[in-house]
Design an enzyme around this catalytic site. Structure first.
Site, short mmCIF file in Angstrom:
data_model
loop_
_atom_site.label_atom_id
_atom_site.label_comp_id
_atom_site.label_asym_id
_atom_site.label_seq_id
_atom_site.Cartn_x
_atom_site.Cartn_y
_atom_site.Cartn_z
N GLU A 69 0.96 -1.30 0.02
CA GLU A 69 0.05 0.15 0.09
C GLU A 69 0.94 1.09 0.17
OE1 GLU A 69 -2.83 1.43 -0.32
OE2 GLU A 69 -4.27 0.58 0.53
N ASP A 99 -4.54 4.97 6.29
CA ASP A 99 -5.12 5.97 6.89
C ASP A 99 -6.07 5.41 8.03
OD1 ASP A 99 -6.35 8.28 7.77
OD2 ASP A 99 -7.18 8.67 5.69
N ARG A 152 -0.09 12.50 -8.56
CA ARG A 152 0.44 11.32 -8.52
C ARG A 152 1.86 11.03 -9.38
NH1 ARG A 152 -3.45 7.47 -7.06
NH2 ARG A 152 -5.46 7.62 -7.68
P1 IMP Z 1 -7.89 3.88 4.48
O1 IMP Z 1 -8.83 2.97 3.75
O2 IMP Z 1 -8.56 4.98 5.28
O3 IMP Z 1 -6.73 3.51 5.17
O4 IMP Z 1 -7.25 4.61 3.35
C1 IMP Z 1 -6.35 4.07 2.39
C2 IMP Z 1 -6.11 4.60 0.98
O5 IMP Z 1 -6.68 6.08 1.11
C3 IMP Z 1 -4.72 4.80 0.68
O6 IMP Z 1 -4.46 3.73 -0.07
C4 IMP Z 1 -4.71 6.05 -0.16
O7 IMP Z 1 -5.04 5.73 -1.52
C5 IMP Z 1 -5.74 6.95 0.34
N1 IMP Z 1 -5.28 7.74 1.12
C6 IMP Z 1 -5.08 8.00 2.48
N2 IMP Z 1 -4.27 8.73 3.08
C7 IMP Z 1 -4.09 9.77 2.04
C8 IMP Z 1 -3.29 10.80 1.75
O8 IMP Z 1 -2.80 11.45 2.78
N3 IMP Z 1 -2.73 11.09 0.50
C9 IMP Z 1 -3.49 10.41 -0.54
N4 IMP Z 1 -3.89 9.25 -0.47
C10 IMP Z 1 -4.44 9.11 0.74
MG MG Z 2 -4.04 3.22 -1.85
#
Ligand code: IMP
Ligand code: MG
Length: 172
Positions: free
Chosen positions: A96, A100, A162
């Site tokens: 990954e 987050d 990106r």
């Molecule tokens: P989660 O499911 O909340 O853990 O989010 C995971 C996904 O959200 C990551 O794989 C990223 O693609 C996106 N994401 C989370 N935080 C960020 C950030 O600070 N910048 C860009 N993408 C993020």
């Molecule tokens: Mg991601």
């Protein structure tokens, strides 16, 4: 106006990736390793990581979509691209870009487990702790981040940025 605060430059990113690659190369010397990148954010990290490994590895991608057009996490995770290669009895590392809330990784771990790999670990370049909702192990982490929204090196904001070679923290 949105501002970009430098977070990690190319050399710093290179060192973090090289360090993870060293650890993985040591840990998987005698195993059939498969790296599974979570699209789209991991595509640059995975391609750099794979080239720094000193052991063979198969590569596949799975797709998840958890963010809409903004910086808010949605709890509604959708599989947008299924796994394509056979991973049964193989050693898997899910790759990954950034964790987050942890919801995407938890979903992907469940999904990958259903294919009965012999071993499953997780790797993220960045581990953002502030909004974590699920307690999930990340076996290989590049850097812990307390908070903020990061872009560049594969990470986007509404599909932009990106392709920046460095990482920046967006100031809204
Ligand atoms: P989660 O499911 O909340 O853990 O989010 C995971 C996904 O959200 C990551 O794989 C990223 O693609 C996106 N994401 C989370 N935080 C960020 C950030 O600070 N910048 C860009 N993408 C993020
Ligand atoms: Mg991601």
């Amino acid at each position: 106006m949105t501002e970009f605060e430098p977070f990690l430059d190319r050399d710093e990113i290179h060192r973090l990736v090289a360090d993870i690659a060293d650890r993985i190369s040591g840990d998987y010397k005698n195993n059939d390793l498969v790296l599974i990148g979570v699209l789209k954010g991991s595509f640059i990290f995975l391609s750099d990581l794979a080239r720094q490994l000193t052991i063979p590895a198969e590569i596949d991608f799975i797709g998840a979509s958890s963010y809409g057009a903004g910086a808010q996490s949605s709890e509604n995770i959708r599989l947008t691209k299924p796994l394509q290669i056979d991973i049964r009895n193989k050693h898997i590392i899910i790759i990954e870009d950034i964790i987050d809330t942890g919801l995407t990784l938890a979903y992907m771990v469940n999904y990958i487990k259903s294919f009965e790999p012999s071993n499953l670990k997780t790797c993220a370049l960045l581990d953002k702790r502030e909004r974590r909702q699920v307690d999930i192990d990340i076996d290989y982490v590049g850097r812990i981040v307390e908070k903020g929204f990061l872009v560049g090196y594969g990470l986007d904001y509404a599909e932009r940025y990106r392709n920046l070679p460095e990482l920046y923290c967006l100031k809204f």
